[in-house]
Design a protein around this motif. Structure first.
Motif, PDB file in Angstrom:
ATOM      1  N   VAL A  64       0.863  -1.187   0.000  1.00 51.75           N
ATOM      2  CA  VAL A  64       0.000   0.000   0.000  1.00 51.75           C
ATOM      3  C   VAL A  64       0.893   1.229   0.000  1.00 51.75           C
ATOM      4  N   VAL A  65       0.739   2.063  -1.007  1.00 58.34           N
ATOM      5  CA  VAL A  65       1.535   3.295  -1.081  1.00 58.34           C
ATOM      6  C   VAL A  65       0.717   4.417  -0.468  1.00 58.34           C
ATOM      7  N   GLY A  66       1.170   4.895   0.678  1.00 55.32           N
ATOM      8  CA  GLY A  66       0.475   5.982   1.364  1.00 55.32           C
ATOM      9  C   GLY A  66      -0.303   5.471   2.547  1.00 55.32           C
ATOM     10  N   GLY A  67      -0.024   6.023   3.709  1.00 53.94           N
ATOM     11  CA  GLY A  67      -0.714   5.603   4.937  1.00 53.94           C
ATOM     12  C   GLY A  67      -1.715   6.641   5.400  1.00 53.94           C
ATOM     13  N   GLY A  68      -2.430   7.251   4.438  1.00 53.25           N
ATOM     14  CA  GLY A  68      -3.534   8.152   4.789  1.00 53.25           C
ATOM     15  C   GLY A  68      -4.765   7.330   5.128  1.00 53.25           C
ATOM     16  N   MET A  69      -5.898   7.974   5.124  1.00 55.11           N
ATOM     17  CA  MET A  69      -7.131   7.279   5.507  1.00 55.11           C
ATOM     18  C   MET A  69      -7.361   6.052   4.619  1.00 55.11           C
ATOM     19  N   ALA A  70      -7.180   6.219   3.317  1.00 51.06           N
ATOM     20  CA  ALA A  70      -7.397   5.096   2.403  1.00 51.06           C
ATOM     21  C   ALA A  70      -6.367   3.999   2.637  1.00 51.06           C
ATOM     22  N   ILE A  88       2.715  -1.089   4.316  1.00 46.22           N
ATOM     23  CA  ILE A  88       2.405   0.284   3.925  1.00 46.22           C
ATOM     24  C   ILE A  88       3.702   1.077   3.889  1.00 46.22           C
ATOM     25  N   VAL A  89       3.905   1.822   2.830  1.00 46.37           N
ATOM     26  CA  VAL A  89       5.041   2.748   2.802  1.00 46.37           C
ATOM     27  C   VAL A  89       4.497   4.166   2.650  1.00 46.37           C
ATOM     28  N   ASP A  90       5.137   5.082   3.324  1.00 49.43           N
ATOM     29  CA  ASP A  90       4.724   6.482   3.228  1.00 49.43           C
ATOM     30  C   ASP A  90       5.935   7.384   3.372  1.00 49.43           C
ATOM     31  N   ALA A  91       5.934   8.439   2.599  1.00 48.30           N
ATOM     32  CA  ALA A  91       7.009   9.420   2.679  1.00 48.30           C
ATOM     33  C   ALA A  91       6.971  10.177   4.002  1.00 48.30           C
ATOM     34  N   ALA A  92       5.823  10.154   4.653  1.00 47.56           N
ATOM     35  CA  ALA A  92       5.676  10.845   5.937  1.00 47.56           C
ATOM     36  C   ALA A  92       6.302  10.021   7.067  1.00 47.56           C
ATOM     37  N   GLY A  93       6.378  10.642   8.226  1.00 49.86           N
ATOM     38  CA  GLY A  93       6.973   9.967   9.376  1.00 49.86           C
ATOM     39  C   GLY A  93       5.981   9.181  10.214  1.00 49.86           C
ATOM     40  N   MET A 108      -9.720  21.497  10.043  1.00 46.13           N
ATOM     41  CA  MET A 108     -10.724  20.520  10.501  1.00 46.13           C
ATOM     42  C   MET A 108     -11.444  19.934   9.294  1.00 46.13           C
ATOM     43  N   CYS A 109     -12.222  18.910   9.528  1.00 46.17           N
ATOM     44  CA  CYS A 109     -12.987  18.333   8.423  1.00 46.17           C
ATOM     45  C   CYS A 109     -14.258  19.151   8.217  1.00 46.17           C
ATOM     46  N   ASP A 110     -14.813  19.066   6.997  1.00 44.95           N
ATOM     47  CA  ASP A 110     -16.060  19.787   6.740  1.00 44.95           C
ATOM     48  C   ASP A 110     -17.213  18.825   6.463  1.00 44.95           C
ATOM     49  N   HIS A 157       8.911   7.489   6.121  1.00 47.28           N
ATOM     50  CA  HIS A 157      10.005   8.229   5.468  1.00 47.28           C
ATOM     51  C   HIS A 157      10.569   7.412   4.311  1.00 47.28           C
ATOM     52  N   THR A 158       9.673   6.817   3.583  1.00 52.35           N
ATOM     53  CA  THR A 158      10.049   5.962   2.454  1.00 52.35           C
ATOM     54  C   THR A 158       9.189   6.358   1.264  1.00 52.35           C
ATOM     55  N   ARG A 159       9.825   6.884   0.240  1.00 47.77           N
ATOM     56  CA  ARG A 159       9.079   7.412  -0.908  1.00 47.77           C
ATOM     57  C   ARG A 159       9.154   6.429  -2.079  1.00 47.77           C
ATOM     58  N   VAL A 160       8.044   6.124  -2.666  1.00 47.61           N
ATOM     59  CA  VAL A 160       8.017   5.280  -3.867  1.00 47.61           C
ATOM     60  C   VAL A 160       8.396   6.153  -5.060  1.00 47.61           C
ATOM     61  N   THR A 161       9.441   5.756  -5.739  1.00 48.59           N
ATOM     62  CA  THR A 161       9.913   6.562  -6.877  1.00 48.59           C
ATOM     63  C   THR A 161       9.660   5.871  -8.214  1.00 48.59           C
TER      64      THR A 161
HETATM   65  C1  LIG Z   1      -7.693  20.420   5.638  1.00 54.43           C
HETATM   66  C2  LIG Z   1      -8.378  19.273   4.940  1.00 54.43           C
HETATM   67  C3  LIG Z   1      -9.722  18.987   5.228  1.00 54.43           C
HETATM   68  C4  LIG Z   1     -10.359  17.933   4.601  1.00 54.43           C
HETATM   69  N1  LIG Z   1     -11.644  17.665   4.952  1.00 54.43           N
HETATM   70  C5  LIG Z   1     -12.297  16.652   4.381  1.00 54.43           C
HETATM   71  C6  LIG Z   1     -13.646  16.332   4.762  1.00 54.43           C
HETATM   72  O1  LIG Z   1     -14.240  16.965   5.608  1.00 54.43           O
HETATM   73  N2  LIG Z   1     -14.257  15.305   4.136  1.00 54.43           N
HETATM   74  C7  LIG Z   1     -13.620  14.569   3.186  1.00 54.43           C
HETATM   75  O2  LIG Z   1     -14.220  13.649   2.646  1.00 54.43           O
HETATM   76  N3  LIG Z   1     -12.346  14.848   2.815  1.00 54.43           N
HETATM   77  C8  LIG Z   1     -11.666  15.850   3.386  1.00 54.43           C
HETATM   78  N4  LIG Z   1     -10.381  16.124   3.031  1.00 54.43           N
HETATM   79  C9  LIG Z   1      -9.762  15.345   1.942  1.00 54.43           C
HETATM   80  C10 LIG Z   1      -8.809  14.261   2.429  1.00 54.43           C
HETATM   81  O3  LIG Z   1      -7.730  14.366   1.548  1.00 54.43           O
HETATM   82  C11 LIG Z   1      -9.476  12.887   2.346  1.00 54.43           C
HETATM   83  O4  LIG Z   1     -10.657  12.867   3.130  1.00 54.43           O
HETATM   84  C12 LIG Z   1      -8.604  11.733   2.848  1.00 54.43           C
HETATM   85  O5  LIG Z   1      -8.058  11.994   4.135  1.00 54.43           O
HETATM   86  C13 LIG Z   1      -7.529  11.391   1.860  1.00 54.43           C
HETATM   87  O6  LIG Z   1      -6.955  10.161   2.270  1.00 54.43           O
HETATM   88  P1  LIG Z   1      -6.021   9.340   1.305  1.00 54.43           P
HETATM   89  O7  LIG Z   1      -5.488   8.196   2.103  1.00 54.43           O
HETATM   90  O8  LIG Z   1      -6.728   9.031   0.042  1.00 54.43           O
HETATM   91  O9  LIG Z   1      -4.829  10.336   0.854  1.00 54.43           O
HETATM   92  P2  LIG Z   1      -3.819  11.183   1.713  1.00 54.43           P
HETATM   93  O10 LIG Z   1      -4.362  11.505   3.063  1.00 54.43           O
HETATM   94  O11 LIG Z   1      -3.400  12.313   0.834  1.00 54.43           O
HETATM   95  O12 LIG Z   1      -2.588  10.217   1.931  1.00 54.43           O
HETATM   96  C14 LIG Z   1      -1.684   9.937   0.905  1.00 54.43           C
HETATM   97  C15 LIG Z   1      -0.371   9.556   1.545  1.00 54.43           C
HETATM   98  O13 LIG Z   1       0.465   9.032   0.521  1.00 54.43           O
HETATM   99  C16 LIG Z   1       1.792   9.455   0.745  1.00 54.43           C
HETATM  100  N5  LIG Z   1       2.463   9.413  -0.537  1.00 54.43           N
HETATM  101  C17 LIG Z   1       2.120  10.065  -1.671  1.00 54.43           C
HETATM  102  N6  LIG Z   1       2.985   9.754  -2.665  1.00 54.43           N
HETATM  103  C18 LIG Z   1       3.861   8.876  -2.127  1.00 54.43           C
HETATM  104  C19 LIG Z   1       4.996   8.191  -2.659  1.00 54.43           C
HETATM  105  N7  LIG Z   1       5.386   8.325  -3.911  1.00 54.43           N
HETATM  106  N8  LIG Z   1       5.691   7.370  -1.836  1.00 54.43           N
HETATM  107  C20 LIG Z   1       5.311   7.213  -0.533  1.00 54.43           C
HETATM  108  N9  LIG Z   1       4.241   7.836   0.011  1.00 54.43           N
HETATM  109  C21 LIG Z   1       3.543   8.656  -0.781  1.00 54.43           C
HETATM  110  C22 LIG Z   1       1.657  10.850   1.328  1.00 54.43           C
HETATM  111  O14 LIG Z   1       2.782  11.192   2.116  1.00 54.43           O
HETATM  112  C23 LIG Z   1       0.384  10.729   2.160  1.00 54.43           C
HETATM  113  O15 LIG Z   1       0.675  10.436   3.503  1.00 54.43           O
HETATM  114  C24 LIG Z   1      -9.685  17.161   3.636  1.00 54.43           C
HETATM  115  C25 LIG Z   1      -8.350  17.462   3.345  1.00 54.43           C
HETATM  116  C26 LIG Z   1      -7.703  18.495   3.990  1.00 54.43           C
HETATM  117  C27 LIG Z   1      -6.265  18.785   3.645  1.00 54.43           C
END
Ligand SMILES: Cc1cc2nc3c(=O)[nH]c(=O)nc-3n(C[C@H](O)[C@H](O)[C@H](O)COP(=O)(O)OP(=O)(O)OC[C@H]3O[C@@H](n4cnc5c(N)ncnc54)[C@H](O)[C@@H]3O)c2cc1C
Length: 174
Positions: A64-70, A88-93, A108-110, A157-161
């Motif tokens: 999994v590239v990226g440890g955000g919500m998805a 999971i790898v992520d460029a973030a810490g 905040m979220c909306d 702290h690992t970026r997929v290039t």
């Molecule tokens: C201030 C703010 C408020 C928001 N409010 C809402 C809301 O109310 N409702 C809503 O639905 N959405 C909202 N969002 C949108 C938000 O982006 C999504 O809800 C969701 O958190 C995105 O999750 P994600 O995992 O898809 O992507 P991200 O959270 O963007 O995570 C992607 C991760 O991938 C990593 N990454 C990217 N490229 C690479 C690479 N090449 N190698 C390694 N790691 C990599 C990044 O470092 C990052 O950590 C908001 C966003 C912001 C900024």
């Protein structure tokens, strides 16, 4: 319908994406794409000191590239379905994605917290506010990652290039 029969045209799709990308890079926006220029400092993580580690050579079922919500929810759900060999790898810490990176005052979220935050019932967590703060969302996402044991194999702290598609015979993807 097999992949071979499909009318999916990968090259056409790529051209369409490239055309849309070009539109968004008009004018000063082009500077944003230049990650070697003055904006390159935004690639650095200002929050977590980078700790040097040995290279990891590994083979996993799901990367999994990226440890955000998805990137947290996907492996958590895969684990429930029996797919445990994930990394999971992520460029973030740390986990959190945009909620790791965006910490400016008032962020905040909306969408209402009860709808936006995943696994509230599973973790027994009730958001403090109707629209949660960035800090609360980030804290909850890290709690979810801990709850699903995602820290064990995460590489921060690992970026997929680059990625290479390893195709099987006759060009059909695995
Ligand atoms: C201030 C703010 C408020 C928001 N409010 C809402 C809301 O109310 N409702 C809503 O639905 N959405 C909202 N969002 C949108 C938000 O982006 C999504 O809800 C969701 O958190 C995105 O999750 P994600 O995992 O898809 O992507 P991200 O959270 O963007 O995570 C992607 C991760 O991938 C990593 N990454 C990217 N490229 C690479 C690479 N090449 N190698 C390694 N790691 C990599 C990044 O470092 C990052 O950590 C908001 C966003 C912001 C900024």
């Amino acid at each position: 319908m097999s992949f071979a029969d499909s009318r999916f045209d990968a090259d056409a799709l790529r051209r369409r994406y490239d055309a849309e990308r070009e539109k968004r890079l008009a004018g000063p926006r082009r500077d944003i794409a230049d990650l070697t220029g003055t904006l390159s400092r935004y690639l650095d993580d200002p929050y977590t000191p980078v700790v040097t580690r040995h290279p990891v050579q590994d083979s996993v079922e799901v990367l999994v590239v990226g440890g955000g919500m998805a990137g947290i929810v996907a492996p958590a759900e895969l684990r429930k379905a029996g797919v445990t060999d994930t990394r999971i790898v992520d460029a973030a810490g740390d986990f959190g994605g945009v909620w790791y990176w965006n910490r400016y005052p008032g962020a905040m979220c909306d969408v209402e917290s009860l709808v936006y935050l995943p696994y509230l019932e599973e973790l027994g967590y009730v958001p403090r506010d109707r629209y949660a703060s960035a800090a609360e969302i980030w804290g909850h996402l890290r709690a979810v990652a801990r709850h699903h044991d995602l820290y064990d194999t995460a590489l921060f702290h690992t970026r997929v290039t680059g990625m290479v598609w390893e195709s099987m015979s006759r060009g059909s993807p695995r």
